[in-house]
Design an enzyme around this catalytic site. Sequence first.
Site, PDB file in Angstrom:
ATOM      1  N   CYS A   2      17.199  11.331  24.640  1.00 17.10           N
ATOM      2  CA  CYS A   2      15.886  11.466  25.292  1.00 17.10           C
ATOM      3  C   CYS A   2      14.890  12.113  24.338  1.00 17.10           C
ATOM      4  O   CYS A   2      15.256  12.779  23.385  1.00 17.10           O
ATOM      5  CB  CYS A   2      16.018  12.334  26.525  1.00 17.10           C
ATOM      6  SG  CYS A   2      17.221  11.704  27.688  1.00 17.10           S
ATOM      7  N   ARG A  27      13.976   6.937  18.910  1.00  9.76           N
ATOM      8  CA  ARG A  27      15.189   7.645  19.351  1.00  9.76           C
ATOM      9  C   ARG A  27      15.996   6.818  20.343  1.00  9.76           C
ATOM     10  O   ARG A  27      17.135   7.132  20.650  1.00  9.76           O
ATOM     11  CB  ARG A  27      14.796   8.981  19.993  1.00  9.76           C
ATOM     12  CG  ARG A  27      14.115   9.951  19.047  1.00  9.76           C
ATOM     13  CD  ARG A  27      13.315  11.017  19.796  1.00  9.76           C
ATOM     14  NE  ARG A  27      14.152  11.916  20.536  1.00  9.76           N
ATOM     15  CZ  ARG A  27      14.592  13.089  20.053  1.00  9.76           C
ATOM     16  NH1 ARG A  27      14.287  13.428  18.823  1.00  9.76           N
ATOM     17  NH2 ARG A  27      15.343  13.886  20.772  1.00  9.76           N
ATOM     18  N   TRP A  75      17.003   8.275  27.894  1.00  6.24           N
ATOM     19  CA  TRP A  75      18.145   7.426  27.527  1.00  6.24           C
ATOM     20  C   TRP A  75      19.195   7.753  28.561  1.00  6.24           C
ATOM     21  O   TRP A  75      19.749   8.851  28.570  1.00  6.24           O
ATOM     22  CB  TRP A  75      18.595   7.773  26.110  1.00  6.24           C
ATOM     23  CG  TRP A  75      19.642   6.875  25.547  1.00  6.24           C
ATOM     24  CD1 TRP A  75      19.508   5.568  25.188  1.00  6.24           C
ATOM     25  CD2 TRP A  75      21.017   7.194  25.308  1.00  6.24           C
ATOM     26  NE1 TRP A  75      20.700   5.073  24.711  1.00  6.24           N
ATOM     27  CE2 TRP A  75      21.639   6.039  24.778  1.00  6.24           C
ATOM     28  CE3 TRP A  75      21.778   8.349  25.474  1.00  6.24           C
ATOM     29  CZ2 TRP A  75      22.984   6.014  24.416  1.00  6.24           C
ATOM     30  CZ3 TRP A  75      23.113   8.328  25.107  1.00  6.24           C
ATOM     31  CH2 TRP A  75      23.706   7.165  24.597  1.00  6.24           C
ATOM     32  N   ASN A 101      16.080  16.984  28.169  1.00  2.00           N
ATOM     33  CA  ASN A 101      16.987  16.272  27.277  1.00  2.00           C
ATOM     34  C   ASN A 101      18.272  17.083  27.251  1.00  2.00           C
ATOM     35  O   ASN A 101      18.256  18.267  26.948  1.00  2.00           O
ATOM     36  CB  ASN A 101      16.383  16.161  25.862  1.00  2.00           C
ATOM     37  CG  ASN A 101      17.348  15.452  24.900  1.00  2.00           C
ATOM     38  OD1 ASN A 101      18.268  14.768  25.337  1.00  2.00           O
ATOM     39  ND2 ASN A 101      17.124  15.642  23.605  1.00  2.00           N
ATOM     40  N   GLY A 102      19.399  16.471  27.614  1.00  2.00           N
ATOM     41  CA  GLY A 102      20.677  17.186  27.633  1.00  2.00           C
ATOM     42  C   GLY A 102      21.439  16.826  28.902  1.00  2.00           C
ATOM     43  O   GLY A 102      21.112  15.858  29.594  1.00  2.00           O
ATOM     44  N   GLU A 481      31.231   0.823   6.950  1.00  2.00           N
ATOM     45  CA  GLU A 481      29.775   0.915   7.116  1.00  2.00           C
ATOM     46  C   GLU A 481      29.156  -0.475   7.177  1.00  2.00           C
ATOM     47  O   GLU A 481      28.273  -0.729   7.996  1.00  2.00           O
ATOM     48  CB  GLU A 481      29.162   1.736   5.981  1.00  2.00           C
ATOM     49  CG  GLU A 481      27.643   1.871   6.030  1.00  2.00           C
ATOM     50  CD  GLU A 481      27.107   2.503   7.312  1.00  2.00           C
ATOM     51  OE1 GLU A 481      27.903   3.036   8.115  1.00  2.00           O
ATOM     52  OE2 GLU A 481      25.893   2.437   7.537  1.00  2.00           O
ATOM     53  N   LYS A 485      26.916  -1.650  10.440  1.00  2.00           N
ATOM     54  CA  LYS A 485      25.522  -2.097  10.257  1.00  2.00           C
ATOM     55  C   LYS A 485      25.328  -3.440  10.936  1.00  2.00           C
ATOM     56  O   LYS A 485      24.385  -3.664  11.675  1.00  2.00           O
ATOM     57  CB  LYS A 485      25.180  -2.211   8.764  1.00  2.00           C
ATOM     58  CG  LYS A 485      24.913  -0.913   8.079  1.00  2.00           C
ATOM     59  CD  LYS A 485      23.540  -0.329   8.328  1.00  2.00           C
ATOM     60  CE  LYS A 485      23.399   0.654   9.426  1.00  2.00           C
ATOM     61  NZ  LYS A 485      24.262   1.773   9.598  1.00  2.00           N
ATOM     62  N   GLU A 488      25.853  -3.292  14.944  1.00  2.00           N
ATOM     63  CA  GLU A 488      24.956  -2.453  15.765  1.00  2.00           C
ATOM     64  C   GLU A 488      23.559  -3.058  15.878  1.00  2.00           C
ATOM     65  O   GLU A 488      22.851  -2.783  16.840  1.00  2.00           O
ATOM     66  CB  GLU A 488      24.896  -1.028  15.255  1.00  2.00           C
ATOM     67  CG  GLU A 488      24.137  -0.786  13.975  1.00  2.00           C
ATOM     68  CD  GLU A 488      24.024   0.713  13.658  1.00  2.00           C
ATOM     69  OE1 GLU A 488      23.781   1.515  14.558  1.00  2.00           O
ATOM     70  OE2 GLU A 488      24.192   1.053  12.487  1.00  2.00           O
ATOM     71  N   HIS A 504      49.411  -6.984   8.947  1.00  2.00           N
ATOM     72  CA  HIS A 504      50.250  -6.299   9.951  1.00  2.00           C
ATOM     73  C   HIS A 504      49.730  -6.532  11.359  1.00  2.00           C
ATOM     74  O   HIS A 504      49.904  -5.694  12.235  1.00  2.00           O
ATOM     75  CB  HIS A 504      50.304  -4.792   9.629  1.00  2.00           C
ATOM     76  CG  HIS A 504      50.931  -4.508   8.302  1.00  2.00           C
ATOM     77  ND1 HIS A 504      52.285  -4.569   8.083  1.00  2.00           N
ATOM     78  CD2 HIS A 504      50.378  -4.243   7.096  1.00  2.00           C
ATOM     79  CE1 HIS A 504      52.551  -4.302   6.819  1.00  2.00           C
ATOM     80  NE2 HIS A 504      51.407  -4.103   6.190  1.00  2.00           N
ATOM     81  N   LYS A 603      18.939   7.022  18.380  1.00  2.00           N
ATOM     82  CA  LYS A 603      18.917   7.425  16.973  1.00  2.00           C
ATOM     83  C   LYS A 603      19.852   8.599  16.744  1.00  2.00           C
ATOM     84  O   LYS A 603      20.495   8.683  15.718  1.00  2.00           O
ATOM     85  CB  LYS A 603      17.504   7.808  16.533  1.00  2.00           C
ATOM     86  CG  LYS A 603      17.406   8.252  15.079  1.00  2.00           C
ATOM     87  CD  LYS A 603      17.902   7.181  14.123  1.00  2.00           C
ATOM     88  CE  LYS A 603      17.880   7.644  12.680  1.00  2.00           C
ATOM     89  NZ  LYS A 603      18.610   6.704  11.786  1.00  2.00           N
TER      90      LYS A 603
END
Length: 608
Positions: A2, A27, A75, A101-102, A481, A485, A488, A504, A603
């Site tokens: 948020c 964000r 969010w 926010n939290g 990575e 990338k 996402e 395997h 973010k």
Amino acid sequence: MCGIVGYTGKSSAAEFLLNGLEKLEYRGYDSAGIAVLHDKSFEISKTIERIETLFAQTSNGNNIKGSLGIGHTRWATHGAPSLENSHPHLSNDRKFAVVHNGIIENYSVLKQELIDDGFQFTSETDTEVIPMLLQKYYKGDIKAAVTATLKKLEGSFALGIICADSPETLIAAKRFSPLILGIGENCNLVASDVTALVSHTKNVIYLEDGETAFLTPASVEIYDSEGAMANKRISVIDWDISSAQKSGYDHFMMKEIMEQPDCVKKTLESYNKNGEITLGNIKLTEQKLKKINKIEIVACGSAYHAGAVGKYVLEELLRIPVNVELASEFRYRNPIIDSNTLTVVISQSGETADSLAALKEAKKMGSHILAVVNVVGSSIAKAADDVLYTRAGPEIAVATTKGYSTQLIVLYLLGIWAANILGTANKEQLKALNDELPLIPQKISKILSQKSLIQDIAQDFANAKSIFFIGRNIDYAVSLEASLKLKEISYIHSEAYAAGELKHGTISLIEDGTPVVALCGCKRLHDKTLSNIKEVGARGARVLACVADRDFNFKDDKIKTLNFPATNPLLIASLEVIPFQLLAYYVALQNGCDIDKPRNLAKSVTVE
Ligand code: AGP
């Protein structure tokens, strides 16, 4: 994550709130809203669309009068994205408006108590208990009401609060979620991060956990958790708003990909004094360093992937066991940590909840904490014993690129600095690294100059159902990575696999036409990775092999190759990752995805 903004001043609050929320869009959010006090009542505007809808609904803020207000991008954690669940939330008597926010971990108990007291709720959120508690405790003294309310809350919060009885007072309270005050001309501001403040003022105050601020246009009072006045230093932001704007690029992500040579150069220079690597006046003294018998690297997402590279580099240079672990796993596994453990916490935002919690866990066990962080004054930076800042500047795109690249640089520098002290690497090896590091920025530039080649390759991947990235050693760390990338921002399923592990189990998924990207930057393992390429090729895979210039000729025209400039074996990640940042970007572009704000992502994940 948020976002919060707040304004008290002599001008239009709505104008600052809307522009501030726009700066916080990066964000990630799924609803937004503002509340402005006008003639003792709140004017509210909310949306479950984008911020531009708020601009439209309020005629760019012109039809909302008042010079005290708060705003929020949500969010969703508790309750779906909806107008009812979006912030600001009001008390039943409409005297208090709150943004948060939290996570309020005891909200269910509080909510039931308040319902029993006759309060009525309209949302599914945890946040809504806060304005109700304020109403419950308010007997005319707003500070007393805020103090009593905060005492009831368990969990994390960054709060913006305004009260209809106090037409100039903006209240901010912080516990575990970031909150910053902006000290302006005839106005004072609050925001979750500096990007919402910097176009108004560069003078900021970072609130600490337990602190509460009472702002008016001309005054700032900050109280600590004991209720005593806190004496806070004003920090000055060292970058301007243009750094947090697209500057002609279509997306922040491409701008930030292209900024990497400069950011890497700036990061290298910030730790270089007359040709020597210096980490500044950190508390990790030579004496302490010599007692370290284990290094724990703890992070999330791409920061974890940077740590995965760091494991290979630090173990090679220091000959100390290096464990790299996801913060969300580390914090709940009762790790074996003591005062001889160096815990390295990597975080671009410095606000990732799992990484901060893991840091506190390790600190409690006596470990020396060294943080690698991009955002100055962030929670992780403040909680660590030492912080090594990356010099990436503000990173706006949700998918990190320059943040990751500069984390690698700091890890290399840490390794060389420590190896020099411990004498665990030979002089030639260290000289080779010191000679090659300054060349990395221009080698990144060289790769970027050929980005159209990557755009062509991206055509082959845009319709893939699933893509595999394989590699060994540092190549495997980079494949983690590269895979993240891609998935996402393009929403294409992708997996990274240690090349030797494929047979395997996962090789059963390889069928005719399956795209497999083989990272072959590690020269001494070429033959091993080649055999894995043959294995997948024999089952119909379409192979793209990534190699350092002229390093290896596969003598198989079915294998497409992607080159990057040759460099020191310990530094290949800094170059090998660049084509895959570009590949992810172009595949997502091809698929029409929201590159800077991918669905469901934030973010920085400031909740568990
Ligand atoms: C990476 O592109 C993602 N944005 C995500 O994995 C991110 O790296 C992770 O959430 C950690 O964030 P931090 O570096 O701010 O702690």
